[in-house]
Structure formats: C-alpha cells, structure tokens
Design an enzyme around this catalytic site. Structure first.
Site, PDB file in Angstrom:
ATOM      1  N   LYS A  78       5.078   6.368   2.700  1.00 42.44           N
ATOM      2  CA  LYS A  78       5.193   5.663   3.984  1.00 42.44           C
ATOM      3  C   LYS A  78       4.896   4.177   3.812  1.00 42.44           C
ATOM      4  CE  LYS A  78       1.922   8.066   5.929  1.00 42.44           C
ATOM      5  NZ  LYS A  78       1.564   8.963   4.838  1.00 42.44           N
ATOM      6  N   ARG A 120      -6.610  16.241   2.827  1.00 41.36           N
ATOM      7  CA  ARG A 120      -5.703  15.375   3.595  1.00 41.36           C
ATOM      8  C   ARG A 120      -4.383  16.093   3.867  1.00 41.36           C
ATOM      9  NH1 ARG A 120      -5.682  10.328  -0.105  1.00 41.36           N
ATOM     10  NH2 ARG A 120      -4.088   9.533   1.304  1.00 41.36           N
TER      11      ARG A 120
HETATM   12  P1  AP5 Z   1       2.375   5.279  -0.709  1.00 43.09           P
HETATM   13  O1  AP5 Z   1       3.489   4.415  -0.252  1.00 43.09           O
HETATM   14  O2  AP5 Z   1       1.052   4.655  -0.955  1.00 43.09           O
HETATM   15  O3  AP5 Z   1       2.252   6.555   0.249  1.00 43.09           O
HETATM   16  P2  AP5 Z   1       1.696   6.718   1.723  1.00 43.09           P
HETATM   17  O4  AP5 Z   1       2.596   7.701   2.397  1.00 43.09           O
HETATM   18  O5  AP5 Z   1       1.478   5.402   2.368  1.00 43.09           O
HETATM   19  O6  AP5 Z   1       0.331   7.451   1.382  1.00 43.09           O
HETATM   20  P3  AP5 Z   1      -1.136   7.219   1.969  1.00 43.09           P
HETATM   21  O7  AP5 Z   1      -2.068   7.951   1.050  1.00 43.09           O
HETATM   22  O8  AP5 Z   1      -1.389   5.785   2.211  1.00 43.09           O
HETATM   23  O9  AP5 Z   1      -1.040   7.982   3.271  1.00 43.09           O
HETATM   24  P4  AP5 Z   1      -2.157   8.513   4.089  1.00 43.09           P
HETATM   25  O10 AP5 Z   1      -1.379   8.863   5.276  1.00 43.09           O
HETATM   26  O11 AP5 Z   1      -2.940   9.639   3.549  1.00 43.09           O
HETATM   27  O12 AP5 Z   1      -3.224   7.334   4.092  1.00 43.09           O
HETATM   28  P5  AP5 Z   1      -3.588   6.213   5.158  1.00 43.09           P
HETATM   29  O13 AP5 Z   1      -3.921   4.987   4.441  1.00 43.09           O
HETATM   30  O14 AP5 Z   1      -2.569   6.165   6.225  1.00 43.09           O
HETATM   31  O15 AP5 Z   1       2.861   6.045  -2.033  1.00 43.09           O
HETATM   32  C1  AP5 Z   1       2.006   6.924  -2.733  1.00 43.09           C
HETATM   33  C2  AP5 Z   1       2.148   6.707  -4.249  1.00 43.09           C
HETATM   34  O16 AP5 Z   1       3.434   7.106  -4.685  1.00 43.09           O
HETATM   35  C3  AP5 Z   1       2.014   5.242  -4.659  1.00 43.09           C
HETATM   36  O17 AP5 Z   1       1.379   5.148  -5.905  1.00 43.09           O
HETATM   37  C4  AP5 Z   1       3.464   4.748  -4.746  1.00 43.09           C
HETATM   38  O18 AP5 Z   1       3.594   3.675  -5.618  1.00 43.09           O
HETATM   39  C5  AP5 Z   1       4.181   5.998  -5.229  1.00 43.09           C
HETATM   40  N1  AP5 Z   1       5.532   6.125  -4.710  1.00 43.09           N
HETATM   41  C6  AP5 Z   1       6.008   5.721  -3.495  1.00 43.09           C
HETATM   42  N2  AP5 Z   1       7.312   6.024  -3.360  1.00 43.09           N
HETATM   43  C7  AP5 Z   1       7.683   6.649  -4.520  1.00 43.09           C
HETATM   44  C8  AP5 Z   1       8.901   7.235  -4.980  1.00 43.09           C
HETATM   45  N3  AP5 Z   1      10.014   7.248  -4.218  1.00 43.09           N
HETATM   46  N4  AP5 Z   1       8.896   7.796  -6.218  1.00 43.09           N
HETATM   47  C9  AP5 Z   1       7.780   7.797  -6.971  1.00 43.09           C
HETATM   48  N5  AP5 Z   1       6.602   7.272  -6.593  1.00 43.09           N
HETATM   49  C10 AP5 Z   1       6.540   6.709  -5.375  1.00 43.09           C
HETATM   50  O19 AP5 Z   1      -4.912   6.827   5.792  1.00 43.09           O
HETATM   51  C11 AP5 Z   1      -6.103   6.978   5.041  1.00 43.09           C
HETATM   52  C12 AP5 Z   1      -7.186   7.574   5.919  1.00 43.09           C
HETATM   53  O20 AP5 Z   1      -7.465   6.689   7.017  1.00 43.09           O
HETATM   54  C13 AP5 Z   1      -6.829   8.899   6.589  1.00 43.09           C
HETATM   55  O21 AP5 Z   1      -7.076   9.992   5.737  1.00 43.09           O
HETATM   56  C14 AP5 Z   1      -7.735   8.854   7.822  1.00 43.09           C
HETATM   57  O22 AP5 Z   1      -9.052   9.198   7.484  1.00 43.09           O
HETATM   58  C15 AP5 Z   1      -7.703   7.392   8.213  1.00 43.09           C
HETATM   59  N6  AP5 Z   1      -6.617   7.103   9.176  1.00 43.09           N
HETATM   60  C16 AP5 Z   1      -5.569   6.263   8.985  1.00 43.09           C
HETATM   61  N7  AP5 Z   1      -4.765   6.233  10.074  1.00 43.09           N
HETATM   62  C17 AP5 Z   1      -5.320   7.084  10.971  1.00 43.09           C
HETATM   63  C18 AP5 Z   1      -4.951   7.512  12.272  1.00 43.09           C
HETATM   64  N8  AP5 Z   1      -3.848   7.058  12.884  1.00 43.09           N
HETATM   65  N9  AP5 Z   1      -5.756   8.401  12.900  1.00 43.09           N
HETATM   66  C19 AP5 Z   1      -6.881   8.871  12.322  1.00 43.09           C
HETATM   67  N10 AP5 Z   1      -7.280   8.513  11.081  1.00 43.09           N
HETATM   68  C20 AP5 Z   1      -6.509   7.631  10.411  1.00 43.09           C
END
Ligand code: AP5
Ligand code: MG
Length: 213
Positions: free
Chosen positions: A13, A171
């Site tokens: 994402k 997660r």
């Molecule tokens: P990346 O782009 O980093 O993936 P992502 O979907 O953004 O993953 P996140 O871990 O950031 O999502 P998340 O939803 O768990 O975390 P968030 O920060 O929102 O890609 C992942 C990896 O793969 C990278 O190394 C990338 O380079 C690689 N990659 C990408 N595309 C690729 C491809 N096509 N092929 C190969 N490799 C690829 O949330 C973290 C925490 O914050 C949550 O757990 C929660 O506690 C809190 N939080 C955040 N938002 C909320 C909310 N709205 N409500 C409640 N709690 C929240």
C-alpha cells in the site's frame, strides 16, 4: 481525486501510494507513518500509539479518526489525497464517509492491493523503512542505492519494530478480522478496484494507473 488504499500489512500500500502521490501531485497520508513519526519524537500520541502498534493491534478508532480528520483538513488536501492505512475498520470508514458527505464529497477510488498471506511474511522480513520521510525499501526486491540509507532523504533506514514474524502474524489476523470487511463496504459504494499485488511493483502501478487514468 480521493483514493483509499486497501490491502494486508505488507501488500505494498505504502509503496504504491507514494507512486500515486508523485504522479498525481497529491499528498500521501499514512496513519502508520504519522504514528511512527510520533513514536520517534516521543510525543504523547506516539507513546499511546506504540502500546498497540508493538502488539500488532490497532490504535483505537477515536484517536486515529481525530488525527486523520485533522490531516485531511489541511490546505494541501484541496485537490485530493491518497490514504494509506486508513480506514482500517468499518467505524473509521463511516466517520470518513460522513465527514466527506458533509462537504458534498466522496472517495473516488478504493484500491485493494491483493497479496496472499504466504507472500506477506517473506516481504516483511526484508523491508527497510525510513522513519523520517516514510519511504520503504526491500533488501532483495527494492534495494536502496546505498545500503541502510534512504534514497529520498539520505537518512538511516531501519527495520520496523512490528515487522518481527510473530507480530506480523497478529497484524494479519487483525487485518482479516477488522479491515477486510472494508472490501465489501467500498464494493457497496461502487468504488472498489482490485489489483494483483504479487507482481513487480512497476506492474502493480501500471494496473493502478489504468484504473485512475
Ligand atoms: P509496503 O509498501 O511497505 O507495504 P504496506 O502495505 O504499506 O505495509 P505496512 O506494513 O506499512 O502496512 P500496515 O498496514 O501493516 O502498516 P501501517 O504502517 O499502516 O511494502 C512492504 C514490503 O514489500 C516493502 O519492503 C516493499 O519494498 C516491498 N514491496 C512492495 N511492493 C512490492 C512488490 N510488488 N514486489 C515485491 N516487493 C514489494 O500501520 C502500522 C500500525 O499502525 C498498525 O499495525 C496499527 O497499530 C497502527 N495503525 C495505522 N493506521 C491505523 C488505523 N487507521 N487504525 C488503527 N491503527 C492504525
Ligand atoms: Mg505502509
């Protein structure tokens, strides 16, 4: 243009949201990045959010919604934005929906980046993140030009606290229970589009671009 990115943790994402933001000149708003920045700076919000993030749990809706609504009210959001990691629960989606309706607006696209659970754990262990500008890399798939250094802002890259295998499993569970129902929510609004997130990131982006064009 107002876009919501949906998908499991690690689906890409953030990677795709940044590419959309660059191409369409709209801000990339990640609640996860906002929380991590606050954790890094030791703010009260950061302390509170960290309790949940370290467990792989969600930060309470009330807190998250307040932060997001504040953020989208800023001037740079006038022409739209791409939301990454918000909404993550039905109540969050409903609050956003209501806030937009009140100003005669709506979400234009909800893009679901689809990646099966098996692929996720492998991706997370190789991820390196910049806690300063939010850029994301992967040690195998998307390596930074210089190891350990962010291509975008030159600061240090780190492995996220919540990318340990055990936390990733939590997660994923939280995702299936609390966030996946949003796929039906946005299908009901006729704005859901799903792309295959397992292919090369450039091909994922090409598929998204076709939807947005
Ligand atoms: P990346 O782009 O980093 O993936 P992502 O979907 O953004 O993953 P996140 O871990 O950031 O999502 P998340 O939803 O768990 O975390 P968030 O920060 O929102 O890609 C992942 C990896 O793969 C990278 O190394 C990338 O380079 C690689 N990659 C990408 N595309 C690729 C491809 N096509 N092929 C190969 N490799 C690829 O949330 C973290 C925490 O914050 C949550 O757990 C929660 O506690 C809190 N939080 C955040 N938002 C909320 C909310 N709205 N409500 C409640 N709690 C929240
Ligand atoms: Mg992300």
């Amino acid at each position: 243009m107002k876009i919501v990115m949906l998908g499991a943790p690690g689906a890409g994402k953030g990677t795709q949201a940044q590419m959309i933001a660059d191409q369409y000149k709209i801000p990339h708003i990640s609640t996860g990045d906002i929380f991590r920045e606050n954790v890094k700076n030791g703010t009260a919000l950061g302390m509170e959010a960290k309790k949940y993030m370290d467990q792989g749990a969600l930060v309470p809706d009330e807190l998250t919604v307040r932060i997001l609504l504040d953020r989208v009210a800023r001037d740079d959001c006038k022409n739209g934005y791409v939301l990454d990691g918000f909404p993550r629960t039905i109540p969050q989606a409903e609050v956003l929906d209501k806030a937009l309706r009140e100003i005669g607006d709506k979400i234009d696209y909800a893009i679901n980046v689809d990646v099966p659970d098996e692929n996720i754990i492998r991706r997370m262990s190789g991820r390196r993140a910049c806690l300063t500008c939010g850029a994301t890399f992967h040690i195998e798939h998307i390596p930074p030009k210089q190891e350990g250094i962010c291509d975008k802002c030159g600061k240090e890259l780190v492995q996220r606290e919540d990318d340990k295998a055990e936390t990733v499993k939590n997660r994923l569970e939280v995702y299936h229970k609390q966030t996946q129902p949003l796929i039906d929510f946005y299908t009901g609004q006729n704005v859901l589009q799903t792309v295959d997130g397992t292919v090369d990131m450039k091909d994922v982006f090409a598929a998204i671009n076709e939807i947005l064009a």
